[in-house]
Design a protein around this motif. Sequence first.
Motif, short mmCIF file in Angstrom:
data_model
loop_
_atom_site.label_atom_id
_atom_site.label_comp_id
_atom_site.label_asym_id
_atom_site.label_seq_id
_atom_site.Cartn_x
_atom_site.Cartn_y
_atom_site.Cartn_z
N ALA A 78 1.13 -1.75 -0.17
CA ALA A 78 -0.03 -0.13 -0.12
C ALA A 78 0.89 1.19 -0.18
N ALA A 79 2.06 1.11 0.64
CA ALA A 79 2.75 2.47 0.86
C ALA A 79 3.71 2.65 -0.65
N ILE A 80 4.18 1.19 -1.49
CA ILE A 80 4.47 1.76 -3.02
C ILE A 80 3.38 2.20 -3.95
N ILE A 81 2.32 1.79 -3.11
CA ILE A 81 0.94 2.37 -4.28
C ILE A 81 1.16 4.14 -4.12
N MET A 82 1.38 4.54 -2.96
CA MET A 82 0.57 5.36 -2.75
C MET A 82 2.43 6.40 -2.94
N THR A 83 2.97 5.88 -3.27
CA THR A 83 4.67 6.72 -3.45
C THR A 83 4.49 6.97 -4.72
N VAL A 84 3.59 6.01 -6.02
CA VAL A 84 4.15 6.19 -7.10
C VAL A 84 2.85 7.01 -7.47
N ILE A 85 1.35 6.84 -6.93
CA ILE A 85 0.81 7.97 -7.22
C ILE A 85 1.43 9.13 -6.79
N CYS A 86 1.61 9.04 -6.05
CA CYS A 86 2.03 10.55 -5.75
C CYS A 86 2.80 10.86 -6.77
N PRO A 119 1.76 10.88 0.97
CA PRO A 119 3.01 10.36 1.32
C PRO A 119 3.14 9.87 2.42
N ALA A 120 2.41 10.63 3.41
CA ALA A 120 1.50 10.99 5.08
C ALA A 120 1.04 9.46 5.02
N ILE A 121 0.00 9.14 4.07
CA ILE A 121 -0.24 7.96 3.25
C ILE A 121 0.28 6.62 4.24
N SER A 122 1.25 6.75 3.62
CA SER A 122 2.59 6.03 2.88
C SER A 122 3.55 6.06 4.26
N LEU A 123 3.28 6.89 4.72
CA LEU A 123 4.40 7.59 6.29
C LEU A 123 3.70 5.69 7.19
N ILE A 124 2.03 5.89 7.31
CA ILE A 124 1.63 5.51 8.33
C ILE A 124 1.03 3.95 8.08
N CYS A 125 1.76 3.63 7.24
CA CYS A 125 1.89 2.05 6.29
C CYS A 125 2.82 2.14 6.81
N TYR A 126 4.27 2.52 6.65
CA TYR A 126 5.69 1.78 7.15
C TYR A 126 5.36 1.64 8.66
N PHE A 127 4.54 2.28 9.72
CA PHE A 127 4.66 2.68 10.63
C PHE A 127 4.24 1.30 11.23
N LEU A 128 3.07 0.98 9.91
CA LEU A 128 2.29 -0.09 10.69
C LEU A 128 2.87 -1.40 10.55
N ALA A 129 3.75 -1.31 9.17
CA ALA A 129 4.14 -2.64 9.11
C ALA A 129 5.84 -2.93 10.14
N ARG A 130 6.54 -1.87 10.40
CA ARG A 130 6.97 -1.54 11.16
C ARG A 130 6.99 -2.41 12.44
N THR A 136 2.39 38.56 -5.84
CA THR A 136 1.75 38.20 -4.71
C THR A 136 1.40 36.20 -5.11
N VAL A 137 2.12 35.00 -4.11
CA VAL A 137 1.20 33.65 -4.41
C VAL A 137 0.83 33.57 -4.09
N ASP A 138 -0.30 32.69 -3.64
CA ASP A 138 -0.45 31.64 -2.75
C ASP A 138 -0.37 29.98 -3.26
N PHE A 139 0.45 29.10 -2.24
CA PHE A 139 0.41 28.08 -2.77
C PHE A 139 -0.21 27.32 -2.68
N ARG A 140 -0.94 26.59 -2.76
CA ARG A 140 -2.46 25.90 -2.27
C ARG A 140 -1.80 23.82 -2.53
N PRO A 141 -1.47 22.91 -1.61
CA PRO A 141 -1.13 21.78 -2.07
C PRO A 141 -2.82 21.28 -2.28
N THR A 142 -2.39 19.76 -3.44
CA THR A 142 -3.45 19.09 -3.71
C THR A 142 -3.75 17.58 -3.58
N TRP A 143 -4.59 17.38 -3.81
CA TRP A 143 -4.94 16.38 -2.47
C TRP A 143 -3.77 15.35 -2.96
N PRO A 144 -2.84 15.38 -3.66
CA PRO A 144 -1.78 13.77 -3.99
C PRO A 144 -0.71 13.82 -3.06
#
Length: 153
Positions: A12-20, A125-136, A113-121
Amino acid sequence: MIQRKQTLYLMAAIIMTVICLCMQIGSFKVEGLEVARLYNLWYTDPLGKHHFDSWPLLAILVPTAAIATYTIFIYHNRKMQALFCLFNMLLVVGWYVCYFVIAQMLGDKSWGTVDFRPTWPAVFPAISLICYFLARRGIIADEKLVRSMDRIR
Protein backbone atom coordinates in the motif's frame (compact mmCIF):
# COMPACT_ATOMS: atom_id res chain seq x y z
CA MET A 1 5.53 -13.71 2.00
CA ILE A 2 2.42 -12.06 0.64
CA GLN A 3 0.11 -13.29 3.40
CA ARG A 4 1.86 -11.27 6.11
CA LYS A 5 0.02 -8.09 7.04
CA GLN A 6 3.20 -6.00 6.94
CA THR A 7 3.69 -7.01 3.31
CA LEU A 8 0.26 -5.62 2.53
CA TYR A 9 1.14 -2.40 4.33
CA LEU A 10 4.36 -2.13 2.35
CA MET A 11 2.50 -2.70 -0.92
CA ALA A 12 0.00 0.00 0.00
CA ALA A 13 2.89 2.37 0.76
CA ILE A 14 4.47 1.63 -2.62
CA ILE A 15 1.18 2.27 -4.40
CA MET A 16 0.69 5.57 -2.56
CA THR A 17 4.22 6.65 -3.42
CA VAL A 18 3.83 5.83 -7.12
CA ILE A 19 0.50 7.66 -7.28
CA CYS A 20 2.11 10.72 -5.72
CA LEU A 21 4.97 10.54 -8.21
CA CYS A 22 2.55 10.65 -11.15
CA MET A 23 0.24 13.46 -10.07
CA GLN A 24 0.32 17.22 -9.47
CA ILE A 25 1.21 17.98 -5.85
CA GLY A 26 0.60 21.71 -5.69
CA SER A 27 -0.42 24.86 -7.49
CA PHE A 28 0.51 28.50 -7.25
CA LYS A 29 -2.31 31.01 -7.50
CA VAL A 30 -2.32 34.77 -7.91
CA GLU A 31 -5.66 36.37 -7.07
CA GLY A 32 -7.46 33.06 -7.56
CA LEU A 33 -5.90 32.29 -10.95
CA GLU A 34 -3.54 29.34 -11.25
CA VAL A 35 -0.17 30.52 -12.58
CA ALA A 36 2.00 27.45 -11.98
CA ARG A 37 1.69 23.76 -11.19
CA LEU A 38 4.09 21.76 -9.04
CA TYR A 39 4.98 18.14 -9.75
CA ASN A 40 7.65 15.95 -8.16
CA LEU A 41 10.08 16.47 -11.03
CA TRP A 42 9.19 19.91 -12.41
CA TYR A 43 6.93 22.87 -12.15
CA THR A 44 5.28 24.71 -15.00
CA ASP A 45 5.54 28.49 -15.02
CA PRO A 46 2.83 30.87 -16.25
CA LEU A 47 4.18 30.57 -19.81
CA GLY A 48 3.87 26.77 -19.77
CA LYS A 49 7.60 26.02 -19.61
CA HIS A 50 8.88 23.17 -17.47
CA HIS A 51 11.52 24.00 -14.87
CA PHE A 52 13.22 21.14 -13.05
CA ASP A 53 13.82 22.94 -9.76
CA SER A 54 11.75 20.48 -7.76
CA TRP A 55 13.76 17.37 -8.71
CA PRO A 56 14.76 16.65 -5.06
CA LEU A 57 11.18 15.60 -4.41
CA LEU A 58 11.50 12.90 -7.05
CA ALA A 59 14.97 11.98 -5.79
CA ILE A 60 13.48 11.22 -2.38
CA LEU A 61 10.35 9.33 -3.41
CA VAL A 62 11.87 7.01 -6.01
CA PRO A 63 14.36 5.40 -3.58
CA THR A 64 11.57 5.17 -1.01
CA ALA A 65 9.49 3.03 -3.39
CA ALA A 66 12.53 0.97 -4.39
CA ILE A 67 13.55 0.30 -0.78
CA ALA A 68 9.98 -0.67 0.15
CA THR A 69 9.87 -3.10 -2.77
CA TYR A 70 13.17 -4.64 -1.66
CA THR A 71 11.90 -4.77 1.93
CA ILE A 72 9.02 -7.03 0.90
CA PHE A 73 11.42 -9.66 -0.44
CA ILE A 74 13.80 -9.82 2.54
CA TYR A 75 11.18 -11.31 4.86
CA HIS A 76 13.76 -13.72 6.32
CA ASN A 77 15.69 -10.82 7.84
CA ARG A 78 13.12 -9.09 10.03
CA LYS A 79 15.61 -6.78 11.71
CA MET A 80 16.68 -5.37 8.35
CA GLN A 81 13.04 -5.03 7.32
CA ALA A 82 12.29 -2.97 10.42
CA LEU A 83 15.36 -0.82 9.77
CA PHE A 84 14.34 -0.18 6.15
CA CYS A 85 10.83 0.78 7.27
CA LEU A 86 12.30 3.27 9.72
CA PHE A 87 14.58 4.64 7.00
CA ASN A 88 11.61 5.04 4.64
CA MET A 89 9.69 6.86 7.36
CA LEU A 90 12.57 9.30 7.70
CA LEU A 91 12.70 9.74 3.93
CA VAL A 92 8.99 10.58 3.79
CA VAL A 93 9.40 13.15 6.57
CA GLY A 94 12.35 14.56 4.60
CA TRP A 95 10.12 14.71 1.50
CA TYR A 96 7.62 16.88 3.35
CA VAL A 97 10.37 19.19 4.59
CA CYS A 98 11.73 19.46 1.06
CA TYR A 99 8.20 19.94 -0.31
CA PHE A 100 7.53 22.96 1.90
CA VAL A 101 10.98 24.45 1.29
CA ILE A 102 10.57 24.15 -2.48
CA ALA A 103 7.05 25.58 -2.29
CA GLN A 104 8.40 28.59 -0.38
CA MET A 105 11.30 29.08 -2.79
CA LEU A 106 9.07 28.85 -5.85
CA GLY A 107 6.46 31.07 -4.22
CA ASP A 108 9.08 33.81 -3.92
CA LYS A 109 9.46 33.97 -7.72
CA SER A 110 8.50 37.16 -9.50
CA TRP A 111 4.82 36.28 -10.01
CA GLY A 112 3.55 38.85 -7.54
CA THR A 113 1.77 37.80 -4.36
CA VAL A 114 1.59 34.06 -4.78
CA ASP A 115 -0.60 31.72 -2.79
CA PHE A 116 0.60 28.10 -2.68
CA ARG A 117 -2.09 25.43 -2.52
CA PRO A 118 -1.16 21.79 -1.97
CA THR A 119 -3.32 19.38 -3.95
CA TRP A 120 -4.80 16.16 -2.60
CA PRO A 121 -2.09 13.82 -3.98
CA ALA A 122 0.37 15.49 -1.58
CA VAL A 123 -1.37 13.50 1.18
CA PHE A 124 -0.29 10.15 -0.26
CA PRO A 125 3.22 10.23 1.27
CA ALA A 126 1.60 10.78 4.68
CA ILE A 127 -0.56 7.72 4.09
CA SER A 128 2.55 5.77 3.09
CA LEU A 129 4.23 7.02 6.29
CA ILE A 130 1.38 5.50 8.30
CA CYS A 131 1.70 2.26 6.30
CA TYR A 132 5.45 2.12 7.01
CA PHE A 133 4.75 2.62 10.70
CA LEU A 134 2.17 -0.18 10.74
CA ALA A 135 4.46 -2.48 8.74
CA ARG A 136 7.34 -1.84 11.13
CA ARG A 137 5.09 -2.54 14.09
CA GLY A 138 4.01 -5.85 12.50
CA ILE A 139 7.60 -6.80 11.74
CA ILE A 140 8.67 -6.13 15.32
CA ALA A 141 5.70 -8.17 16.60
CA ASP A 142 6.74 -11.08 14.36
CA GLU A 143 10.30 -10.85 15.66
CA LYS A 144 9.05 -10.95 19.26
CA LEU A 145 6.86 -13.97 18.44
CA VAL A 146 9.81 -15.85 16.89
CA ARG A 147 12.02 -15.05 19.89
CA SER A 148 9.35 -16.25 22.33
CA MET A 149 9.03 -19.51 20.35
CA ASP A 150 12.81 -19.97 20.51
CA ARG A 151 12.70 -19.60 24.30
CA ILE A 152 10.08 -22.33 24.62
CA ARG A 153 12.24 -24.89 22.79
